[in-house]
Design a protein around this motif. Sequence first.
Motif, PDB file in Angstrom:
ATOM      1  N   ARG A   1       0.820  -1.214   0.000  1.00  7.57           N
ATOM      2  CA  ARG A   1       0.000   0.000   0.000  1.00  7.57           C
ATOM      3  C   ARG A   1       0.857   1.268   0.000  1.00  7.57           C
ATOM      4  NH1 ARG A   1      -2.934  -3.133   3.742  1.00  7.57           N
ATOM      5  NH2 ARG A   1      -2.035  -1.978   5.503  1.00  7.57           N
ATOM      6  N   LEU A   2       2.048   1.183   0.604  1.00  2.00           N
ATOM      7  CA  LEU A   2       2.897   2.367   0.708  1.00  2.00           C
ATOM      8  C   LEU A   2       3.599   2.706  -0.601  1.00  2.00           C
ATOM      9  CD1 LEU A   2       4.154   4.568   2.518  1.00  2.00           C
ATOM     10  CD2 LEU A   2       5.985   2.927   3.058  1.00  2.00           C
ATOM     11  N   VAL A   3       3.863   1.719  -1.447  1.00  2.31           N
ATOM     12  CA  VAL A   3       4.684   1.943  -2.646  1.00  2.31           C
ATOM     13  C   VAL A   3       4.175   3.093  -3.516  1.00  2.31           C
ATOM     14  CG1 VAL A   3       5.377   0.940  -4.857  1.00  2.31           C
ATOM     15  CG2 VAL A   3       5.746  -0.334  -2.744  1.00  2.31           C
ATOM     16  N   PRO A   4       2.902   3.121  -3.932  1.00  3.36           N
ATOM     17  CA  PRO A   4       2.485   4.228  -4.806  1.00  3.36           C
ATOM     18  C   PRO A   4       2.573   5.590  -4.122  1.00  3.36           C
ATOM     19  CG  PRO A   4       0.588   2.883  -4.163  1.00  3.36           C
ATOM     20  CD  PRO A   4       1.809   2.146  -3.749  1.00  3.36           C
ATOM     21  N   TYR A   5       2.265   5.653  -2.828  1.00  2.16           N
ATOM     22  CA  TYR A   5       2.378   6.919  -2.101  1.00  2.16           C
ATOM     23  C   TYR A   5       3.831   7.367  -2.043  1.00  2.16           C
ATOM     24  CZ  TYR A   5       2.377  10.213   1.783  1.00  2.16           C
ATOM     25  OH  TYR A   5       2.572  11.323   2.553  1.00  2.16           O
ATOM     26  N   ALA A   6       4.746   6.417  -1.751  1.00  5.18           N
ATOM     27  CA  ALA A   6       6.164   6.765  -1.659  1.00  5.18           C
ATOM     28  C   ALA A   6       6.682   7.271  -2.999  1.00  5.18           C
ATOM     29  CB  ALA A   6       6.965   5.542  -1.202  1.00  5.18           C
ATOM     30  N   ARG A   7       6.286   6.621  -4.083  1.00  2.00           N
ATOM     31  CA  ARG A   7       6.743   7.066  -5.409  1.00  2.00           C
ATOM     32  C   ARG A   7       6.228   8.466  -5.727  1.00  2.00           C
ATOM     33  NH1 ARG A   7       5.986   1.159  -8.135  1.00  2.00           N
ATOM     34  NH2 ARG A   7       8.143   0.461  -7.857  1.00  2.00           N
ATOM     35  N   THR A   8       4.994   8.734  -5.356  1.00  2.00           N
ATOM     36  CA  THR A   8       4.440  10.065  -5.610  1.00  2.00           C
ATOM     37  C   THR A   8       5.181  11.120  -4.807  1.00  2.00           C
ATOM     38  OG1 THR A   8       2.257   9.150  -6.073  1.00  2.00           O
ATOM     39  CG2 THR A   8       2.346  11.473  -5.477  1.00  2.00           C
ATOM     40  N   MET A   9       5.466  10.842  -3.534  1.00  3.48           N
ATOM     41  CA  MET A   9       6.155  11.804  -2.686  1.00  3.48           C
ATOM     42  C   MET A   9       7.562  12.087  -3.192  1.00  3.48           C
ATOM     43  SD  MET A   9       4.607  13.258  -0.182  1.00  3.48           S
ATOM     44  CE  MET A   9       6.013  13.744   0.802  1.00  3.48           C
ATOM     45  N   VAL A  10       8.289  11.036  -3.569  1.00  3.76           N
ATOM     46  CA  VAL A  10       9.660  11.223  -4.040  1.00  3.76           C
ATOM     47  C   VAL A  10       9.662  11.978  -5.365  1.00  3.76           C
ATOM     48  CG1 VAL A  10      11.718  10.019  -4.874  1.00  3.76           C
ATOM     49  CG2 VAL A  10      10.580   9.247  -2.788  1.00  3.76           C
ATOM     50  N   SER A  11       8.757  11.621  -6.269  1.00  9.67           N
ATOM     51  CA  SER A  11       8.671  12.324  -7.552  1.00  9.67           C
ATOM     52  C   SER A  11       8.303  13.788  -7.361  1.00  9.67           C
ATOM     53  CB  SER A  11       7.631  11.645  -8.462  1.00  9.67           C
ATOM     54  OG  SER A  11       8.015  10.323  -8.759  1.00  9.67           O
ATOM     55  N   ALA A  12       7.380  14.039  -6.444  1.00  4.09           N
ATOM     56  CA  ALA A  12       6.974  15.423  -6.190  1.00  4.09           C
ATOM     57  C   ALA A  12       8.125  16.233  -5.612  1.00  4.09           C
ATOM     58  CB  ALA A  12       5.780  15.445  -5.245  1.00  4.09           C
ATOM     59  N   ALA A  13       8.906  15.629  -4.722  1.00  2.00           N
ATOM     60  CA  ALA A  13      10.040  16.345  -4.138  1.00  2.00           C
ATOM     61  C   ALA A  13      11.080  16.667  -5.198  1.00  2.00           C
ATOM     62  CB  ALA A  13      10.660  15.517  -3.019  1.00  2.00           C
ATOM     63  N   GLU A  14      11.341  15.718  -6.109  1.00  2.00           N
ATOM     64  CA  GLU A  14      12.294  15.974  -7.184  1.00  2.00           C
ATOM     65  C   GLU A  14      11.782  17.083  -8.100  1.00  2.00           C
ATOM     66  OE1 GLU A  14      12.587  12.131  -8.884  1.00  2.00           O
ATOM     67  OE2 GLU A  14      14.023  11.371  -7.398  1.00  2.00           O
ATOM     68  N   ALA A  15      10.491  17.021  -8.421  1.00  2.00           N
ATOM     69  CA  ALA A  15       9.916  18.057  -9.274  1.00  2.00           C
ATOM     70  C   ALA A  15       9.939  19.408  -8.574  1.00  2.00           C
ATOM     71  CB  ALA A  15       8.487  17.687  -9.661  1.00  2.00           C
TER      72      ALA A  15
END
Length: 323
Positions: free
Chosen positions: A61-75
């Motif tokens: 359950r955490l994987v998609p949230y973690a990917r979104t957070m990391v991508s958002a931080a990079e962006a």
Amino acid sequence: MQLRQLESFLAVVEEGQFARAAARLFLSPPAVTGHIRQLERELGTPLLRRSPVELTPAGIRLVPYARTMVSAAEAAGDVVKDTGEDREGTLRIGVMTPGATELTPAILRSFSRAQPQVHLTVEGLGFTDFTSAVIENRVDAAFVRPAPQDERVTTDVLTLEPRVVIAPAWGELADADGLYLSDILDQNFVRFPDSTPRALTDYGTFAAARNGTPPKWAADQAGTAQDLMTGVAAGWGIAGTLYSLGRFYLAPDICCRPILNAPWEASALVTRRDDPRPQVEAFRRVAQLLARTLGPKLLPTSPPPVPGPLSEPGPGGRTSHGR
């Protein structure tokens, strides 16, 4: 929950080994292990099984949230670079509880990661500070609800959410799974201070549905969202708010019930319209980015269903009498 913990978690998931994940992140294997253990402690559940590495249900359950957070931080880093000068300074951020709920700390974290030389301070705002804290230059940006209409400020809508009413968990409204406006307009509402802006008072009492009839006020008043929840729990009255408050703040003496025929409302980030600083523009753009990427994940995929015909039922016609 820190971004470096999420990065370590995703690296282990994608590499399948702690050693390869550590090499990819230029960290030692014990550092990666420590990040994931910290994350598991914070979340209160195992995320990975070791030897071989496998995701637990919570990890999945955490994987998609973690990917979104990391991508958002990079962006967010790219957004900040696009604003031009890399200046130092302080941004004072006001939060009228609960702000934009999960988006609020996510925006603060992402901005701090992207522009660490800018110092962020956070100040709690009461109902009377709705827009005045920004207009009077006491804070530089504020997370508020609902979205204000004021030509002196710039308003960035962060979420658009269903309406709910918060009521005593032991009261009559708690017996219904869903309510209509006709079920609540004659209830006592917790009073706002006299200096509260009209827009906020109207929002909290569903004024648009009253046809000019004033609400029935409780004897006591609440100046902050925490005061409001305490007053509801004490039985002073009820109050209207957004869906996310009921999901973000749980209290044993309070229940949240959806108002099925009330228009959705917004939470927003407010800044001074005449503020030229690039740090403010960068903060706005980070907020807009995370609202687009994370915001939809925090809300229902569609409005709560309204059973039967679209018109309201007659008196006492609530959607459910029992939970």
